[in-house]
Each structure stands twice: as structure tokens, then as C-alpha cells.
Design an enzyme around this catalytic site. Structure first.
Site, PDB file in Angstrom:
ATOM      1  N   GLU A 177       9.517   1.095   9.105  1.00  0.00           N
ATOM      2  CA  GLU A 177       8.500   2.106   9.400  1.00  0.00           C
ATOM      3  C   GLU A 177       8.891   2.722  10.743  1.00  0.00           C
ATOM      4  O   GLU A 177       8.569   2.196  11.796  1.00  0.00           O
ATOM      5  CB  GLU A 177       7.105   1.486   9.488  1.00  0.00           C
ATOM      6  CG  GLU A 177       6.049   2.565   9.615  1.00  0.00           C
ATOM      7  CD  GLU A 177       4.694   2.073  10.092  1.00  0.00           C
ATOM      8  OE1 GLU A 177       3.715   2.777   9.878  1.00  0.00           O
ATOM      9  OE2 GLU A 177       4.629   0.986  10.713  1.00  0.00           O
ATOM     10  N   ASP A 215       6.964  -3.358   8.989  1.00  0.00           N
ATOM     11  CA  ASP A 215       5.837  -2.643   9.582  1.00  0.00           C
ATOM     12  C   ASP A 215       6.021  -2.482  11.092  1.00  0.00           C
ATOM     13  O   ASP A 215       6.457  -3.416  11.774  1.00  0.00           O
ATOM     14  CB  ASP A 215       4.563  -3.469   9.311  1.00  0.00           C
ATOM     15  CG  ASP A 215       3.313  -2.799   9.812  1.00  0.00           C
ATOM     16  OD1 ASP A 215       2.908  -1.804   9.207  1.00  0.00           O
ATOM     17  OD2 ASP A 215       2.737  -3.273  10.825  1.00  0.00           O
TER      18      ASP A 215
END
Ligand code: NOJ
Length: 601
Positions: free
Chosen positions: A318, A256
Site C-alpha cells: 500500500e 498495509d
């Protein structure tokens, strides 16, 4: 009216300059050469390029994102859970996915629905237990599905014991786990943040803690303090958390917000870009808070650690970057020693289905990332669904087939987000009192939050909860169109979007050219139709043509001119109407928004 979520726009807006600053000169030269000659992939030499003999599973994987709150509720509390995922493994196997990426299910106060983690080595009771997770991994294995976790390295929850300890005293051993600064004071002695940085989720990125007389930095909500990656103990602790899960048998991680681990040491003000964003804050560059070069050292060490595990573990990032070439450093460039699959989040291409834009993107992915495989992503839990982004309100079903075909036939790995395969729609709240995502409350009405793309999975029409839950009060409402858009009814309809996905995935699994062939652009000046050939190592070839316009289009593939051998086409898949195969050099008429996949001999 399709729209791009302001948050995604913000993530994409500003990172190019930093990346360009440190990409090696040779890499830049390679990228610009390919840009200058977009037909490079159309040469006969390129058309016979051999595929690697033995390739790791992730190179051509179909990865399915599960947002666990909304996938399947097994205990009737209105929130999805791990046992719910286990109940749906037959479905996932029937779809043909290779792996599932499960968004965070660790203990969390749920301010950011799990992206605020308070314990990296456990399962939040609302999602189940560690024993449930063990059973899920084992059962997924029996269904030939690997399990990937979401790992949040940039920040923890403010309720994580590290932060609670860090915020108690400057002398706490954990204090330096986070990014602290004394800030400034005004004439009246009021504490002011050290600089102008704003949180991506609104307001100043600095929060004052009276107990220590300092501000801490948070890129996202104030309940998500950023970890201080300049402290080697942070890396040690986070790598240990990842080892915990790798030892259990997860196949890897989706990392993330990986581009934001580091901030400028001098805490310089971000340059202003003018105007305000959806949260009403000044629009700023992110040159001092995103894409700092130090992150690559962490990723290289992480990759080295992950590679010590057997079974081809994978690191997915990401990575919202403005240009295709900006993905290259995240792979490790020519060294291939960083992420295996930084995401190519196509949301950045906007909401226009444009043949020229996608052609250019596919060429760039083949020429600007040192032969690394792309991971194409149209949909996820943060962005308006592609059904609504690209849909024109008339041809949405046909357009969704085009998106699926592009995703699953253009090479590399592919990411599907739950519900994308059945055409779930974005159900953005219409009243602020219904909003659950905090950015939708603070940003209303310009930013309505991400609830719209997080509504429960629509399994069947048996009840108003669409088979997601037995509880009439689901955490987000089930979208009313579940009666027609659901897994059960689409499974029974041979022409459904779900079965279109199933056929594409099956074809990709059985066909080496589609899986690992080289892409050659065909008819490459056509502004309405995107056509390409996927040429395998033995010369076996698949041709794909996608009419991205609302008008019928007659095309001539020009295979010979592109160096692709073959004279007869046999239709494998066609939508919306059947398309006859036949001589490869004839003119072919495609209906509005037609998708066509054919084999060439
Ligand atoms: C990206 C995640 O996908 C998003 O849902 C989350 O809010 C932010 N990172 C912060 O962790």
C-alpha cells in the site's frame, strides 16, 4: 460532485521530499531524462522491444480485492465471511481474476474493521475458522485463483497480547515491541506528548498509559499502537506470522501502511503546512513519520524470505506516493529486490478524467521504474469509487468502461475492487447516526468516513439484501440501486459493465500484446483522446483509443510516425456505439466517452 476523500489526500500530500532524499543519483537522472522527453516511448526501437520469455504470474495478474465483511454472508449474521467467499468462486472464475486479496479477517476488536489485529495466526469467529480458510484456499486453487492476505505490519490492536503485556510494565519483555516515550509535563505536572505528531485518524498520535507513565505512538486510531520496528524481535515475530500463512499456501501479501513502519528516532516535530485537516488537526508534513529509509531494509529481508517459498509468492504494497518515480525505490530500483507490486493508487490523480494526465502517467510507468510492472489501482475500500469520482452524472456508464479499459489494457497488473466491475456506487451516509467508520464520526461532516465504498456486494435483486445476506440487518445497508446494478442482471445483459470487464480480461488473457507488450503512445498531443498501441514481441499489435471528453472526437492515430507497423484495424471491443475497423490511416470518429480496442495488422 466527484470528490477525493480527505484521508487519501492526507496520505498523498507530503511524502515526496523524503523519497527524493535517498533515491540514488542515477535513478534520479533516469527519471528526469524520461520526464524531459515524454515521447521516448514512441520511438520505433521502443515499439519492437521484446517482452520477457517466461514471466511470473503476478506480472500481468488481475487481482480482485475482497472486503470480507461486505462480500457474501453465508450464515445469516449480516456480515460477510470466508465460506461466503468460497460460495462465490464460480463467479470470480467467470470474471477471470488470477488472485483475490482478502482484507483482514484475523481476530480483531474491529475498531478499524480488521486493521486492528489481536492475533496474527487465526481467523476471527465472525469470519469463520482456520479450517474454513484451508478449504477456501484449496477451492480457490481448483478455480485457478490464488489467495493473497492483507498483512498489517505497522501496528497491532491494543488488545493484542503483546500490547496488553507491554502496557502493564516498563519491565515487560514486550514493552519495547511498541514506540514509547515519557513525554513532557507542564507547570501543573500534566503529562504532555513528546511532540506535535497527529494521528492520520485524528487527534494527537500519542496516548498516555498511567500504568507505565509513558505515551505510546499510534499513526492510526489509539487502539492501533505502532510496532517498534527498531526492535529486531518485532521483525522476527512478524516474519514468523507471515511464514505461518505462507506455509498454509497463501500466494503472498498486500502490506498495509507499509511506508509508515519507522518514525524519526529523535521524535522531531513535523513541520506545519498551515491550515487544518478534515479532522480539525493542524496540517503537518509527514517527513518524520512516513517513508523513512530504514523501511527498505525490512522489505529486502522480507522479500528474501518470501522468495524462499516455491510458487512465485508476491509482495504488494500500500504505497501512496506523490510521483511515479517515487514508486521505484519500493520495487528496489534496478535491483528489483523489494516489493514486486507497490500499488500505483491512481486516486492521487484527482477526479478529472484527463487524457494528458493518464498519458503522462503511462509513459512514466514505462520509463521511471526500471522495467518493473505497474499495479494500477483505481478503487479500494478507502476511497470514493471511481464511478463517482470520474462520473459526470450523465455519462457514468461510458466513463466506467473507459476506466476499465485503461486499467486492463495499459500493461502490468491490475487491481479490481469488489463491485467496481458492476458499477457499484459510493453510498456515503447522510446522517452521522448511520456512520460506522469511526473517522466518519469524529470527522463529520468534513470527513464522512469510508462506509460509502464498503456497502455490501450487490449480487441479485431477489431480496432487499441483494443476495448478500438473508439477514435484513446487514452491517451496512445495501445500496437501493441493487435492483438494477447487480451481478445477476448484468450477467444476462451482453452490454453490461460486468460483461465489458469479462471481455477485457478474456482478451488480455488470450492476447500476448495486451498482456505483456510494450506501450507506444499514439496521437500524443491530443488533449481529449488517449490512444496507445500495445506491441507484442512478435510485432502483434492492439490499438486502444479512449475519448475522455463529452464531445465526439475525430482522431488520426499516426501509427507510422510512432513506429507502429500495420495498415488495417479490426474492432475487438467498442463502447458505447460500434466503431468500424478499416484502414489504419483514416480519420476515426469516437462518440463522447467512447472506448475502442482494435487489433492491427
Ligand atoms: C490502510 C487500510 O486500507 C485502511 O482501511 C486502514 O484503516 C489503515 N491502513 C490502517 O490500517
Amino acid at each position: 460532485m466527484p470528490r477525493l476523500r480527505p484521508l487519501a489526500r492526507a496520505m498523498l500530500s507530503v511524502c515526496a521530499c523524503v523519497v527524493a532524499g535517498w533515491v540514488a543519483a542515477s535513478d534520479r537522472a533516469q527519471g528526469s531524462a524520461a520526464r524531459a522527453n515524454p515521447a521516448a516511448t514512441a520511438s520505433p526501437a521502443a515499439a519492437t522491444r521484446p517482452a520477457a520469455q517466461s514471466e511470473p504470474w503476478w506480472r500481468h495478474a488481475v487481482i480482485y480485492e475482497i472486503y470480507p465483511r461486505s462480500f457474501q454472508d453465508s450464515n445469516g449474521d449480516g456480515v460477510g465471511d470466508l465460506n461466503g467467499i468460497a460460495q462465490r468462486l464460480d463467479y470470480l472464475e467467470s470474471l477471470g481474476v488470477d488472485a483475490i486479496w482478502i482484507a483482514p479477517f484475523y481476530p480483531s476488536p474491529q475498531v478499524d474493521f480488521g486493521y486492528d489485529i489481536s492475533d496474527y495466526r487465526a481467523v476471527d469467529p465472525q469470519y469463520g475458522t482456520l479450517a474454513d480458510f484451508d478449504r477456501l484456499v484449496a477451492a480457490a486453487g481448483r478455480h485457478h485463483i490464488r489467495v493473497l492476505l492483507d498483512m498489517v505490519l505497522n501496528h497491532t490492536s491494543d488488545q493484542h497480547p503483546w500490547f496488553r503485556e507491554a502496557a502493564r510494565s516498563r519491565d515487560s519483555p514486550r514493552h519495547d515491541f511498541y514506540v514509547w516515550n515519557d513525554g513532557r509535563s507542564d507547570a501543573a505536572g500534566k503529562h504532555l506528548p513528546p511532540n506535535n505528531w497527529v494521528s492520520l485518524f485524528g487527534g494527537s498520535a500519542w496516548e498516555f498509559v498511567p500504568a507505565v507513565g509513558q505515551f505510546y505512538y499510534h499513526m492510526f486510531y489509539r487502539q492501533q499502537p505502532d510496532l517498534n520496528w527498531r526492535n529486531p524481535k518485532v521483525e522476527e515475530a512478524m516474519f514468523a506470522a507471515m511464514r505461518f500463512w505462507l506455509d498454509i499456501g497463501v500466494a503472498g501479501f498486500r502490506l498495509d501502511a507499509i511506508t509508515t513502519l519507522f518514525e524519526d528516532e529523535k521524535l522531531r516535530d513535523e513541520p506545519a503546512l498551515g491550515g487544518v485537516n478534515a479532522q480539525g488537526d493542524p496540517r503537518l508534513s509527514d517527513v518524520y513519520t512516513n517513508n523513512l529509509p530504514e523501511v527498505h531494509g525490512v522489505i529486502r529481508r522480507l522479500r528474501a524470505m518470501s522468495d524462499t517459498y516455491a510458487g512465485e509468492r508476491v509482495l504488494i504494497g500500500e504505497t501512496y506516493v506523490p510521483n511515479t518515480a517515487d514508486l521505484d525505490p519500493w520495487y528496489g530500483g534496478a535491483l528489483h529486490n523489494e516489493l514486486q507490486l507497490p500499488m500505483d493508487t491512481l486516486v492521487g490523480l484527482g477526479s478529472k478524467l484527463d487524457a494528458g494526465t493518464f498519458r503522462q502517467r503511462l509513459i512514466e510507468l514505462q520509463t521511471q521504474v526500471h522495467d518493473s510492472p505497474p499495479l494500477l489501482v483505481f478503487d479500494n475500500h478507502d476511497n470514493i469509487r471511481s464511478w463517482d469520482r470520474y462520473g459526470d452524472g450523465v455519462h457514468n456508464a461510458a466513463i466506467a468502461r473507459i476506466v476499465a479499459t485503461l486499467l486492463l489494457t495499459s500493461g502490468g497488473a491490475a487491481l479490481l475492487y469488489q463491485g467496481e466491475e458492476i458499477g457499484q456506487t459510493t453510498a456515503t451516509p447522510t446522517r452521522i447516526e448511520d456512520v460506522r467508520d469511526p473517522i466518519g464520526i469524529t470527522g463529520w461532516p468534513r470527513e464522512k468516513g469510508r462506509d460509502g465504498e464498503r456497502t455490501p456486494m450487490q449480487w441479485d435483486a431477489s431480496s432487499a439484501q441483494a443476495g448478500f445476506s438473508t439477514n435484513p440487518r446487514t452491517w451496512l445497508p445495501v445500496t437501493a440501486n441493487y435492483r438494477s446494478i447487480n451481478v445477476q442482471s448484468e450477467s444476462a445483459d451482453p452490454d453490461s459493465l460486468l460483461n465489458w470487464h469479462r471481455r477485457l480480461i478474456a482478451l488480455r488473457q488470450s492476447n500476448a500484446a495486451l498482456r505483456s507488450g510494450w506501450t507506444v503512445m499514439l496521437d500524443s498531443t491530443n488533449s481529449s483522446v488517449l490512444s496507445y498501441a500495445r506491441v507484442g514481441a512478435e510485432g502483434e499489435t492492439i490499438v486502444v483509443a479512449l475519448n475522455m471528453s463529452a464531445q465526439p472526437q475525430t482522431i488520426s492515430l499516426g501509427l507510422g510516425a510512432s513506429g507502429v507497423a500495420g495498415s488495417r484495424l479490426t474492432t475487438l471491443l467498442a463502447s458505447p456505439a460500434p466503431i468500424a475497423g478499416g484502414a489504419a490511416d483514416r480519420a476515426i470518429t469516437l462518440a463522447p466517452f467512447a472506448a475502442w480496442v482494435a487489433s492491427l495488422r
